[in-house]
Design an enzyme around this catalytic site. Structure first.
Site, PDB file in Angstrom:
ATOM      1  NE  ARG A 107      -4.114   1.794   0.965  1.00 16.22           N
ATOM      2  CZ  ARG A 107      -5.125   2.090   0.156  1.00 16.22           C
ATOM      3  NH1 ARG A 107      -5.132   1.677  -1.098  1.00 16.22           N
ATOM      4  NH2 ARG A 107      -6.161   2.791   0.595  1.00 16.22           N
ATOM      5  CB  THR A 382      -9.271  -0.527  -7.791  1.00  8.93           C
ATOM      6  OG1 THR A 382      -9.244   0.726  -7.127  1.00  8.93           O
ATOM      7  CG2 THR A 382      -8.386  -1.498  -7.032  1.00  8.93           C
ATOM      8  CB  THR A 400      -6.006   0.790  -6.267  1.00  8.65           C
ATOM      9  OG1 THR A 400      -6.865   1.846  -6.638  1.00  8.65           O
ATOM     10  CG2 THR A 400      -5.373   1.112  -4.932  1.00  8.65           C
ATOM     11  CG  ASN A 402      -8.260   6.326  -4.457  1.00  6.73           C
ATOM     12  OD1 ASN A 402      -9.123   5.471  -4.315  1.00  6.73           O
ATOM     13  ND2 ASN A 402      -8.288   7.464  -3.812  1.00  6.73           N
ATOM     14  CG  ASP A 424      -8.467   5.229  -0.227  1.00  7.07           C
ATOM     15  OD1 ASP A 424      -9.582   5.691  -0.510  1.00  7.07           O
ATOM     16  OD2 ASP A 424      -7.962   4.263  -0.821  1.00  7.07           O
ATOM     17  CB  SER A 453      -7.227  -0.289   1.440  1.00  2.00           C
ATOM     18  OG  SER A 453      -7.701  -0.910   0.269  1.00  2.00           O
ATOM     19  CB  SER A 454     -12.695  -0.857   0.631  1.00  2.00           C
ATOM     20  OG  SER A 454     -13.057   0.253   1.394  1.00  2.00           O
ATOM     21  N   GLY A 475     -14.026   0.557  -4.869  1.00  2.00           N
ATOM     22  CA  GLY A 475     -14.076   1.439  -3.703  1.00  2.00           C
ATOM     23  C   GLY A 475     -14.754   0.752  -2.530  1.00  2.00           C
TER      24      GLY A 475
HETATM   25  O1  DON Z   1      -8.045   1.138  -1.400  1.00  2.00           O
HETATM   26  C1  DON Z   1      -9.208   1.449  -1.584  1.00  2.00           C
HETATM   27  O2  DON Z   1     -10.129   1.053  -0.919  1.00  2.00           O
HETATM   28  C2  DON Z   1      -9.532   2.349  -2.754  1.00  2.00           C
HETATM   29  N1  DON Z   1      -8.387   3.143  -3.103  1.00  2.00           N
HETATM   30  C3  DON Z   1      -9.983   1.504  -3.883  1.00  2.00           C
HETATM   31  C4  DON Z   1     -10.402   2.325  -5.032  1.00  2.00           C
HETATM   32  C5  DON Z   1     -11.204   1.575  -5.978  1.00  2.00           C
HETATM   33  O3  DON Z   1     -11.541   0.432  -5.827  1.00  2.00           O
HETATM   34  C6  DON Z   1     -11.597   2.356  -7.125  1.00  2.00           C
HETATM   35  N2  DON Z   1     -12.260   1.564  -8.051  1.00  2.00           N
HETATM   36  N3  DON Z   1     -12.708   0.773  -8.549  1.00  2.00           N
END
Ligand code: DON
Length: 572
Positions: A107, A382, A400, A402, A424, A453-454, A475
Site C-alpha cells: 500500500r 482499481t 490501485t 485509487n 483514502d 483501504s477497502s 471502492g
Molecule cells: O483502497 C481502496 O479502498 C480504494 N483506493 C480503492 C479504489 C477503488 O476500488 C476504485 N475503483 N474501482
C-alpha cells in the site's frame, strides 16, 4: 499547479502514433476475451486480455502463481493504465498448494512531509479536489517494492523475464479497446490540467484500435529490470518522480521513495461453516469486514431464505450497516493505530452487534455527521487479478491508483500515472471521502502511515482444500461484492459466473440507504423492503469481481465480470 497545454505537441504525437497504427504489427483488438472459462491446469483472470495472456505465458514457461502475478501487475501498468500501475500500490494474498498462507502489503504511504490537516484551509475546511487531483494527492508508491518482495520470497523465474512482457507492450505498443478509448477521452481535460508536458495519454480523440506506445514507461521498466528496486526508488526514476511532484508543489521526496518497503503481514484467517477465509489485514479493512459480515449472517438460515429474498437482503444489508460503522471508527494502519482486531473478529462481539437486529424492521444508522455525501461521484477503478498455477498455488491481488488514472499526473520522462491514494485517509473527521466513507482518528493522516483501504483480495478453502480466489475493484463496494459473490456460490449454489453477474446491493452505514445496481430489485421487492424501513438509491453498477473456483472435479472455473467488457479469463 501547472496548467499549460501542449496541444500542438499532442497533435504531432497523435499524427505520429496514428501513422504507425496503420502498420498493425502490434497486438490489436478484437482480443480473445473469455468472461468464463474452465481449464485443467492453471488460470489467470485479470482486467485485460493482454495481461491475462502475459500471466499464462509465464506459467507455461514454468513460472508459478507469484511469477505470473508479477508479470500481470506490470503488464496491467501498460495495457490498463487507469488502474494497473507502478505509481500506486496494492495487496497480495497467497496460499501455497500445501496450505501455507501469506499477505503482502504494498500500500502507498503518506509522505514524510504529510500532516493530518494538510488538505484543510485556514478555517479547517476541506480544500476541494486537493486530495484527489494533481501532485498533492500522491502517496509514496508501493507497487514495485511489492513485486520485489513477492519475488524474493516465492518467485521462480528471473525478474527480467517477468518484466519482459510489459517492456514489449510499452515499447511496441498495442491497440486499445473501446473501453480504454472511452476512459482516456473522458479524462483528457484532467490530464491537461495537471500535466504541463506532453505524454502518451494526451490526444484530441482516442478510438478503439488506436496504438498506444509508451516509450518512457518502457525505459522505466528497463531501469527496474537492470537495477532492481533501485531502478524505481533511487537514481533516475526517483529523480524524475520527485521533479514531477515538485513541479506541482507536491510532497513525496527522494527520501520517502528510498525508505519505502513492502511488508509481509499475517493474513486474516477465520472460518465460516466448513469454509476457511484467508484475507487481507489492515491497512485494508477488507479482511476484517468480510469476516465480520460472514460471522454476522452465519447463525441465520440464509440458504432457506433464498437469493435476494426480502429476508436475505434485509439480513445482509443490516450486517453491512454494522460492519461499515465499525470500519469508520476502528480501522486504520496497525503500525500507527491500535486496531482492536481480536475484538472486532470475536464471535460474541459480533453476536452482540446483531443483538438489536430485527427481521421486522431496519435499524436507523446513527447520524454521526450531517455530511454532504458524494458516494460514487466518479466512475471508479482499481483492478483485481486472481491466479491459480499448475501446482495449485494461488494469488489474489488487488492493486490501485485509487481513482481512474489516480491523480492524473504522469511522471514526465518516466511515463506512468501517480496515485491519488491520500484521499483514502480520513482527511477530516466526519467528512466522507470520494467513496462516501467516513473515518476518524484511526485513519487520520500521519507521515509514513498507510491509508485505510477497502480492497479485499481473498482466498477461500472448503473442507481444507483450495476453493475460491476472489476480489474486485469498486471502492467501498468491494467488500460487499466479495461477500455477496461468495454467499451466492456457497449458500445459493450458483455457478460462479452467475454469482458474479447477479446484481448486487450495498449498505455502508452512512448514508443510510441501500445502493442497488440498476435492475436488481423488482418494484414489489423494493416496496417489501421499504416497508421494513429501507431506502434505496440506484447506480449503474458497483464492483467488478474476478474469481476462480476449484470445481468438484478439480478443474478450474475462471470468471471475469460482465460489468467490465475487457475482463478476461485465460487458462490451460
Ligand atoms: O483502497 C481502496 O479502498 C480504494 N483506493 C480503492 C479504489 C477503488 O476500488 C476504485 N475503483 N474501482
Amino acid at each position: 499547479m501547472p496548467k499549460k497545454k501542449f496541444i500542438h505537441f499532442t497533435l504531432l504525437l497523435a499524427f505520429i502514433f496514428g501513422a504507425s497504427a496503420c502498420k498493425k504489427n502490434f497486438p490489436a483488438p478484437p482480443y480473445e476475451t473469455n468472461k468464463s472459462m474452465v481449464s485443467d491446469s492453471a488460470m489467470v483472470v485479470s482486467a485485460h486480455p493482454l495481461a491475462s495472456a502475459a500471466g499464462v505465458d509465464i506459467l507455461k514457461k514454468g513460472g508459478n502463481a507469484i511469477d505470473a502475478t508479477i508479470a500481470v501487475q506490470f503488464a496491467l501498468a501498460v495495457v490498463y493504465p487507469r488502474a494497473g500501475n507502478i505509481g500506486g500500490g496494492g495487496f497480495l494474498v497467497y496460499r501455497s498448494n500445501t496450505g501455507q498462507t501469506a499477505a503482502l502489503d504494498y500500500r502507498e504511504k503518506a509522505p514524510g512531509k504529510a500532516d493530518r490537516d494538510m488538505y484543510l484551509d485556514e478555517q479547517g475546511n476541506v480544500i476541494e479536489n486537493m486530495s484527489t487531483l494533481g501532485h498533492w494527492a500522491v502517496g509514496v508508491p508501493g507497487t514495485v517494492a511489492g513485486m520485489f518482495a513477492a519475488h524474493e520470497k516465492y518467485g521462480k523465474l528471473p525478474m527480467e523475464a517477468l518484466l519482459a512482457p510489459a517492456i514489449a507492450l510499452a515499447k511496441n505498443g498495442f491497440g486499445i479497446t473501446e473501453q480504454e478509448a472511452s476512459r482516456l477521452n473522458e479524462f483528457q481535460e484532467a490530464f491537461q490540467k495537471v500535466n504541463d508536458t506532453p505524454n502518451a495519454f494526451i490526444r484530441p480523440e482516442w478510438k478503439a484500435g488506436d496504438l498506444l506506445v509508451q516509450p518512457q514507461l518502457a525505459k522505466t521498466f528497463e531501469r527496474i529490470s537492470d537495477l532492481g528496486m533501485a531502478g524505481f526508488y533511487e537514481g533516475e526514476t526517483a529523480q524524475k518522480i520527485v521533479e514531477e511532484i515538485q513541479s506541482g508543489n507536491g510532497f513525496v521526496s527522494l527520501q520517502d521513495l528510498k525508505d519505502y518497503r513492502a511488508i509481509w503481514r499475517n493474513p486474516i484467517i477465520a472460518t465460516y461453516k466448513n469454509y476457511k477465509i484467508i484475507s487481507m489485514p489492515p491497512p485494508s479493512s477488507g479482511g476484517i469486514a468480510l469476516v465480520q459480515l460472514l460471522k454476522m449472517i452465519e447463525p441465520y438460515p440464509i440458504e432457506l431464505m433464498g437469493f435476494q429474498s426480502r429476508e436475505a437482503i434485509h439480513l445482509m444489508a443490516e450486517a453491512e450497516r454494522r460492519v461499515y460503522s465499525d470500519r469508520s471508527k476502528h480501522l486504520g494502519d496497525m503500525d500507527y493505530y491500535e486496531v482492536p482486531m481480536e475484538q472486532l473478529l470475536d464471535s460474541f462481539y459480533l453476536a452482540g452487534r446483531m443483538s438489536d437486529f430485527s427481521m421486522d424492521s431496519a435499524t436507523i444508522s446513527s447520524v454521526v455527521n450531517a455530511g454532504n455525501f458524494n458516494l460514487l461521484k466518479e466512475s471508479f477503478e482499481t483492478t483485481h487479478t486472481s491466479i491459480i498455477d499448475q501446482e495449485g498455488n494461488a494469488t489474489s491481488v488487488t492493486t490501485t491508483l485509487n481513482s481512474n488514472f489516480g491523480s492524473k499526473v504522469v511522471v514526465d520522462g518516466a511515463g506512468f500515472f501517480l496515485n491519488n491514494e491520500m484521499d483514502d485517509f480520513s482527511i477530516k473527521p466526519g467528512v466522507p471521502n470520494q467513496f462516501g466513507l467516513l473515518g476518524a482518528e484511526a485513519n487520520a493522516i500521519q507521515p509514513g502511515k498507510r491509508m485505510l483501504s477497502s480492497m479485499t483480495p481473498t482466498i477461500f478453502e472448503k473442507n481444507g482444500k483450495l476453493f475460491m480466489v476472489v476480489g474486485a475493484p469498486g471502492g467501498s463496494t468491494i467488500i460487499t461484492a466479495v461477500f455477496q459473490t461468495f454467499v451466492n456460490v456457497a449458500e445459493f449454489h450458483m455457478p460462479l459466473y452467475q454469482a458474479i453477474e447477479a446484481r448486487r446491493f450495498h449498505h455502508q452505514w452512512l448514508p443510510d440507504e441501500i445502493l442497488i445496481e440498476e435492475g436488481t430489485l423488482t418494484d414489489q421487492q423494493k416496496s417489501d423492503l421499504a416497508a421494513l424501513g429501507h431506502q434505496f438509491r440506484e447506480v449503474k453498477y458497483m464492483a467488478i469481481v474476478k474469481a476462480i473456483q476449484v470445481l468438484d472435479n478439480g478443474r478450474l472455473q475462471g470468471c471475469g465480470d460482465p460489468r467490465n467488457p475487457d475482463d478476461a479469463a485465460k487458462g490451460y
